[in-house]
Design an enzyme around this catalytic site. Structure first.
Site, mmCIF file in Angstrom:
data_model
loop_
_atom_site.group_PDB
_atom_site.id
_atom_site.type_symbol
_atom_site.label_atom_id
_atom_site.label_comp_id
_atom_site.label_asym_id
_atom_site.label_seq_id
_atom_site.Cartn_x
_atom_site.Cartn_y
_atom_site.Cartn_z
ATOM 1 N N ASP A 54 48.247 -21.485 8.101
ATOM 2 C CA ASP A 54 48.662 -21.451 9.487
ATOM 3 C C ASP A 54 47.480 -20.933 10.303
ATOM 4 O OD1 ASP A 54 50.485 -21.192 11.811
ATOM 5 O OD2 ASP A 54 50.215 -19.040 11.456
ATOM 6 N N ASP A 88 47.606 -19.866 14.276
ATOM 7 C CA ASP A 88 47.904 -18.831 15.268
ATOM 8 C C ASP A 88 48.616 -17.638 14.643
ATOM 9 O OD1 ASP A 88 46.760 -19.964 17.572
ATOM 10 O OD2 ASP A 88 48.425 -21.365 17.723
ATOM 11 N N ASP A 133 52.083 -16.339 9.091
ATOM 12 C CA ASP A 133 52.757 -15.133 9.589
ATOM 13 C C ASP A 133 54.213 -15.366 9.939
ATOM 14 O OD1 ASP A 133 52.973 -15.120 12.992
ATOM 15 O OD2 ASP A 133 51.806 -16.682 12.022
#
Length: 230
Positions: free
Chosen positions: A9, A11, A181
């Site tokens: 991922d 961001d 996240d």
């Protein structure tokens, strides 16, 4: 080595979206002559996060999110604006932001030296994400960059990962990790696709969901140590 393919991922995992968003919002609001910029930001940030959650849950479309959020922002303060025009201006400002978290390049460099293949797997707008990656300097570490807008599907849909797998030579989901996240996008997405996951949780947030990441790490050092034991 248990895993070979690492899907990252971007961001909040590698790219500092909060810093990028703050600068881009400031530039947009200044351009629009807003005086109390902080008040606008305080309303926009949670509203925007809520809209992205709605998108993950298919309550709204990507175009609805992009073209209405700034109109909604200004409407909250009693001002009528063209949401599509503001979206274009914001995208321009955001695409020029390439802030990364400290230690990102060292992490990616070490993983490549250990034989892993790195891929970016991000929900987002192609124009923005490619621009930010170019500004960040980390694009060359990835063998390929997969963006939801280009794939016409998004995390956490299993189809997102199926299309990624179809593009990677000799792909084996049993040798793949999804690292991110977001429990609702990255971890849920990995589970939907039958791929092991790493929850990157630097803030030591409590997992209040029914999701069970395969691994949980709290820093890039943790991540390296975790992978080194597998």
């Amino acid at each position: 080595m248990k895993y070979k393919f690492l899907l990252f991922d971007l961001d909040h995992t590698l790219l500092d979206f909060d810093a990028a968003e703050d600068i881009a919002l400031t530039q947009l609001l200044e351009e629009e002559g807003v005086e109390d910029i902080q008040a606008y930001k305080d309303y926009y940030v949670p509203m925007n996060k809520s809209l992205w959650k709605d998108l993950e849950q298919k309550k709204i479309t990507k175009s609805e999110l992009i073209n209405t959020r700034f109109a909604k922002l200004f409407a909250h303060f009693g001002i009528e604006k063209d949401g599509s025009y503001l979206a274009e201006r914001y995208q321009l400002f955001l695409s020029k932001q390439g802030q990364t978290f400290s230690g990102v390049e060292d992490l990616l460099r070490k993983l490549i030296s250990q034989g892993y293949e790195l891929y970016a797997a991000t929900n987002g707008i192609t124009y923005i994400q490619t621009g930010r990656l170019k500004q960040s300097g980390i694009a060359p570490y990835f063998k390929e960059i997969f963006i939801s807008e280009q794939l016409h599907t998004q995390k956490p849909d299993a189809e997102f990962y199926e299309k990624i797998g179809a593009s990677i030579p000799n792909f084996d989901k049993n040798q793949t990790l999804m690292i991110g996240d977001s429990l609702s996008a990255d971890i849920q997405g990995g589970q939907n696709a039958g791929i092991d996951t790493v929850w990157y949780n630097p803030q030591h947030l409590e997992n209040t969901t029914q999701l069970h990441p395969t691994y949980e790490v709290h820093s890039y050092k943790d991540m390296l140590n975790c992978l080194g034991k597998l």
